[in-house]
Write a protein that holds these residues in place. Sequence first.
Motif, PDB file in Angstrom:
ATOM      1  N   GLU B  35       0.836  -1.199   0.000  1.00 57.33           N
ATOM      2  CA  GLU B  35       0.000   0.000   0.000  1.00 57.33           C
ATOM      3  C   GLU B  35       0.876   1.257   0.000  1.00 57.33           C
ATOM      4  O   GLU B  35       0.621   2.220  -0.696  1.00 57.33           O
ATOM      5  CB  GLU B  35      -0.888  -0.019   1.259  1.00 57.33           C
ATOM      6  N   SER B  38       2.576   2.439  -3.407  1.00 60.94           N
ATOM      7  CA  SER B  38       1.731   2.622  -4.580  1.00 60.94           C
ATOM      8  C   SER B  38       1.762   4.092  -4.974  1.00 60.94           C
ATOM      9  O   SER B  38       2.415   4.906  -4.331  1.00 60.94           O
ATOM     10  CB  SER B  38       0.309   2.162  -4.282  1.00 60.94           C
ATOM     11  N   ARG B  40      -0.757   6.380  -5.342  1.00 63.12           N
ATOM     12  CA  ARG B  40      -1.929   7.206  -5.091  1.00 63.12           C
ATOM     13  C   ARG B  40      -1.954   7.636  -3.632  1.00 63.12           C
ATOM     14  O   ARG B  40      -2.015   6.802  -2.729  1.00 63.12           O
ATOM     15  CB  ARG B  40      -3.161   6.382  -5.438  1.00 63.12           C
ATOM     16  N   TRP B  41      -1.924   8.929  -3.387  1.00 67.04           N
ATOM     17  CA  TRP B  41      -2.013   9.468  -2.026  1.00 67.04           C
ATOM     18  C   TRP B  41      -3.354  10.161  -1.908  1.00 67.04           C
ATOM     19  O   TRP B  41      -3.550  11.235  -2.441  1.00 67.04           O
ATOM     20  CB  TRP B  41      -0.856  10.429  -1.762  1.00 67.04           C
ATOM     21  N   LYS B  48     -12.039   4.668  -0.823  1.00 64.70           N
ATOM     22  CA  LYS B  48     -10.985   3.871  -0.236  1.00 64.70           C
ATOM     23  C   LYS B  48      -9.808   4.799  -0.012  1.00 64.70           C
ATOM     24  O   LYS B  48      -9.369   5.475  -0.935  1.00 64.70           O
ATOM     25  CB  LYS B  48     -10.581   2.753  -1.214  1.00 64.70           C
ATOM     26  N   SER B  50      -6.135   5.885   0.249  1.00 64.96           N
ATOM     27  CA  SER B  50      -4.899   5.336  -0.302  1.00 64.96           C
ATOM     28  C   SER B  50      -3.723   6.081   0.297  1.00 64.96           C
ATOM     29  O   SER B  50      -3.754   7.294   0.447  1.00 64.96           O
ATOM     30  CB  SER B  50      -4.862   5.501  -1.817  1.00 64.96           C
TER      31      SER B  50
END
Lengths: 295, 278
Positions: B35, B38, B40-41, B48, B50
């Motif tokens: 996680e 990845s 995407r912040w 969801k 991220s």
Amino acid sequence: MGSIDKHIKAILVTGLVAAVVAILVAGCSKQDDKAQSEKRYITIKGSDTMVHLVSNWAEAFMKKRPDLEVSVTGGGSGTGIAALLNGTTDICASSRKIKDKELNLAIQKNIHPNEIAVAIDGIAIVVNPANPVDGLTMQQLSNIFTGKSLRWSDIGGPDEKIDLLSRESSSGTYVFFQEMVLNKQDFTQAAKLLPATSAIIQSVSSDKWAIGYVGLGYAVAAADKVKIVAIKADENSPAVMPSEKTVKSGEYPIARPLHLYLNGEPKGTLKDFVDFCLSAEGQKVVSQTGYVTIQ
Amino acid sequence: MLLSTATTSILIVAGIFVFLGKEGSPFLAKPGLKELISTRWMPVSFQKESFGILPLVTGSLLVTALATLLTIPFGVGASVYISELARPVEREILKPFIEVLAGIPSVVIGFFGLVVIVPLIKTCFRLSTGLTALAGAVLLALMAIPTVISISEDALRSVPTSYKAASLALGASKMQTIWRVTVPAALPGITAAIMLGMGRVIGETMAVMMVTGNAAVMTASPFDSVRTMTATIAAEMGEVAFGSDHYRALFCVGIALLLATFGLNMVAQKVLKKYRMG
């Protein structure tokens, strides 16, 4: 011999530091006790949107009750709620409802957030005065802020890139906008997150193809620098400009109640303050500051 | 007494590492390392949440790299001039001003950036907005240059006079001597100076937060908005619920940041030490 000396000194110094820390800690907790019994000093923390309003209330309230002191700070609704949960503020001003997650955390900490609606705020969509677009539907707005529409031409404007401005995620306006306008979808990652409402006004007024959202009070105050866009609830409804009348009647679709949160039922001076906010005098302050009264 | 004051700093550094590790590590157990790495912040979401720190890392790297590119010519050029070419009077004037630049609080530099640099970049490059990685880099370069100047000036000064004398005696001009003898001889010191400057740049928060626009996108373009690790921590730490995933993720960002500055400082110290020995 010398080295033993050094060690002894080191121990002494450590002891001294520990003593100072202990005194400081003791001093702080003593102050807390005192504050709880008397409460001559009220702290209010939270929503940046509400800072204007709450400071005006505080000023008017202190005029009536010169024996009390009210201190108001911003930082965002999330910051305020976190402060309420951590016991560092008496009242939290929040432009969004408390989240379930925060409520659970509060119960764990034996804090019972009590919600009191004190005013209504409309969120205005602002663009540069040079932008020819002057009306948007909720669907178009949602497309813009989720990144589905990237150019002004997608929504009937000139063929220019849309420059998206949002508040930081600690802002209550951010969460409300996400819930109300984006239907709980995520903001596009390309949106610029600016640390304050004033930064959004500043950027929209200087960048020709920027769009942002701010509290109605702020937008009205900056009406000479930015253009407020009229909003249609859907394709067939009329375009509505945000104003006291349209927000109160519910015609303007992007509006929200503003809350004060306290731990448990308001008591003593805290109750006096809350009652003042809800009184006719307090509600007059609401409309003077550019928000809409609750009744 | 002195021993205890000296060891305090070691204790504090170790304490910071332990504390960050303690607060951040549960994240690796639950949402997991995957996680974290990845792209995407999106910490506040109804869908969801991220917590991919890659855009933040690349944001910090881009701003730091650009700032370094801007710092090197100005920092090294100025230090060469001050140590080799300036007359004593000029040096007397230049040095204090450079020191004043080093002492300006970063929020003041940020404000200057917002009012002056951002509109300037917008007009110069015909952009729709000046809130870009480049604006952040310019401000950071302003902050790093004084550090780089004073350390590389030290390095240049400690090049033995006999080197220069030998070069001049062989018929090399003053410029040839500077660029072919003095600067190469001081190169390790100059490298260390640049790295220490970068260390300051990567950890800087306030000025960057005010001018980079803070959009968490992965980009290599200096004309895009970026969100740095420091700005993320500063903007979100106040709001975050204690003990939540978001809270832990921010500590992980802190660890990444600490490792980066720690690494840079270690390398710089090594280089500096080697050159002092040699």
